[in-house]
Write a protein that holds these residues in place. Structure first.
Motif, short mmCIF file in Angstrom:
data_model
loop_
_atom_site.label_atom_id
_atom_site.label_comp_id
_atom_site.label_asym_id
_atom_site.label_seq_id
_atom_site.Cartn_x
_atom_site.Cartn_y
_atom_site.Cartn_z
N THR A 1 0.72 -1.28 -0.10
CA THR A 1 -0.02 -0.09 -0.09
C THR A 1 0.96 1.33 0.19
O THR A 1 1.90 1.30 0.36
N LYS B 1 0.43 3.78 2.16
CA LYS B 1 1.02 3.79 3.48
C LYS B 1 2.09 3.18 3.76
O LYS B 1 3.34 3.72 4.53
N SER C 1 -4.57 12.54 6.90
CA SER C 1 -5.26 11.28 7.54
C SER C 1 -6.04 10.67 6.37
O SER C 1 -6.09 9.36 6.65
N ARG C 2 -6.54 11.23 5.45
CA ARG C 2 -7.18 10.41 4.29
C ARG C 2 -6.45 9.49 3.56
O ARG C 2 -6.93 8.69 2.87
N TRP D 1 -3.41 8.01 5.01
CA TRP D 1 -2.90 7.25 6.08
C TRP D 1 -4.00 6.45 6.31
O TRP D 1 -3.52 4.91 6.32
N ASN D 2 -5.07 6.72 6.48
CA ASN D 2 -6.15 5.90 7.17
C ASN D 2 -6.88 5.36 6.25
O ASN D 2 -7.81 4.41 6.40
N GLU D 3 -7.37 6.07 5.02
CA GLU D 3 -8.41 5.90 4.19
C GLU D 3 -8.01 5.36 2.57
O GLU D 3 -8.68 5.12 1.83
N GLY D 4 -6.43 5.15 2.56
CA GLY D 4 -6.02 4.71 1.34
C GLY D 4 -5.86 5.64 0.41
O GLY D 4 -5.94 5.22 -0.99
N GLY D 5 -6.19 6.85 0.36
CA GLY D 5 -6.01 7.94 -0.55
C GLY D 5 -4.71 8.17 -1.06
O GLY D 5 -3.83 7.73 -0.76
#
Length: 228
Positions: A3, A5, A33-34, A36-40
């Protein structure tokens, strides 16, 4: 590293904290955060910023395919100041620090000449005021009290080994197997007065016309550092 990230965490290694990475690439915590946490994925400007900071391939960064650092066997080194801001290491000269003492007293035997670490100096200052031949520099320490008030016991000194023709000033000398740091005074007739700051240590002379292998000028002292 499947990923985006994962690849960011690889690039930042032990500093892979959201706040740290976001600050380095000029993103807000909410925007980062979008990713790191949401795969953007970030915008192209942010990808270029990451490439600039870490020297990685954008293709690898986006897809995970290929080498992270094409044409290199290791990751580019990025230094940071104490506030976490990137520092251009090309602005500095890293001078080897040796575990050797130049005695401001009766002399100290020259031991192992393997550097124990390096000390950074501003390249602009070194090249304009010291020397352009940076390979001729080293840092060693002072031992003894004969130069007390000028150079104290424990001071670190930057030695320019390209300056071995004596002028008035501070120099490191080798006498037999001992290193000393003293003030030199050039006198008529090829005589050099070797002077201590402490009156308990008498001045002596070096006759350049009759110089032997027992005596050598190692280099000129260009800078000193002291712990208060």
């Amino acid at each position: 590293m499947n990923t985006f990230k994962d690849r960011l965490a690889f690039l930042w290694k032990d500093e892979a904290r959201q706040a740290k990475i976001a600050a380095d690439i000029d993103m807000t915590i909410a925007g980062f955060s979008r990713i790191w946490n949401e795969g953007g994925l970030p915008k192209s400007e942010t990808l270029k910023k990451i490439k600039q900071l870490k020297g990685c391939s954008i293709d690898w960064l986006l897809t995970g395919e290929g080498e992270p650092f094409p044409g290199s066997t290791q990751q580019n080194t990025t230094a940071y100041d104490t506030l976490g801001n990137p520092v251009d290491v090309e602005e500095f000269v890293f001078v080897p620090r040796y575990d050797i003492q130049a005695a401001a007293g009766h002399g100290s035997f020259v031991g192992d000449e393997t550097p124990i670490f390096t000390i950074p100096f501003r390249r602009n200052w070194i090249e304009h005021y010291v020397t352009r031949d940076t390979k001729n520099l080293s840092v060693i320490s002072v031992k003894g009290d004969s130069m007390e008030g000028v150079l104290n016991d424990g001071d670190s000194i930057l030695v320019n080994h390209g300056e071995t023709a004596p002028r008035d000033g501070l120099y490191v000398l080798r006498i037999n197997d001992n290193l000393l740091v003293k003030r030199l005074q050039v006198m008529p007739g090829g005589i050099i007065n070797v002077i201590s700051a402490n009156d308990a240590y008498p001045t002596f002379e070096i006759d350049l016309k009759n110089q032997t292998d027992d005596v050598a000028i190692i280099g000129r002292v260009e800078w000193f550092g002291r712990t208060i």
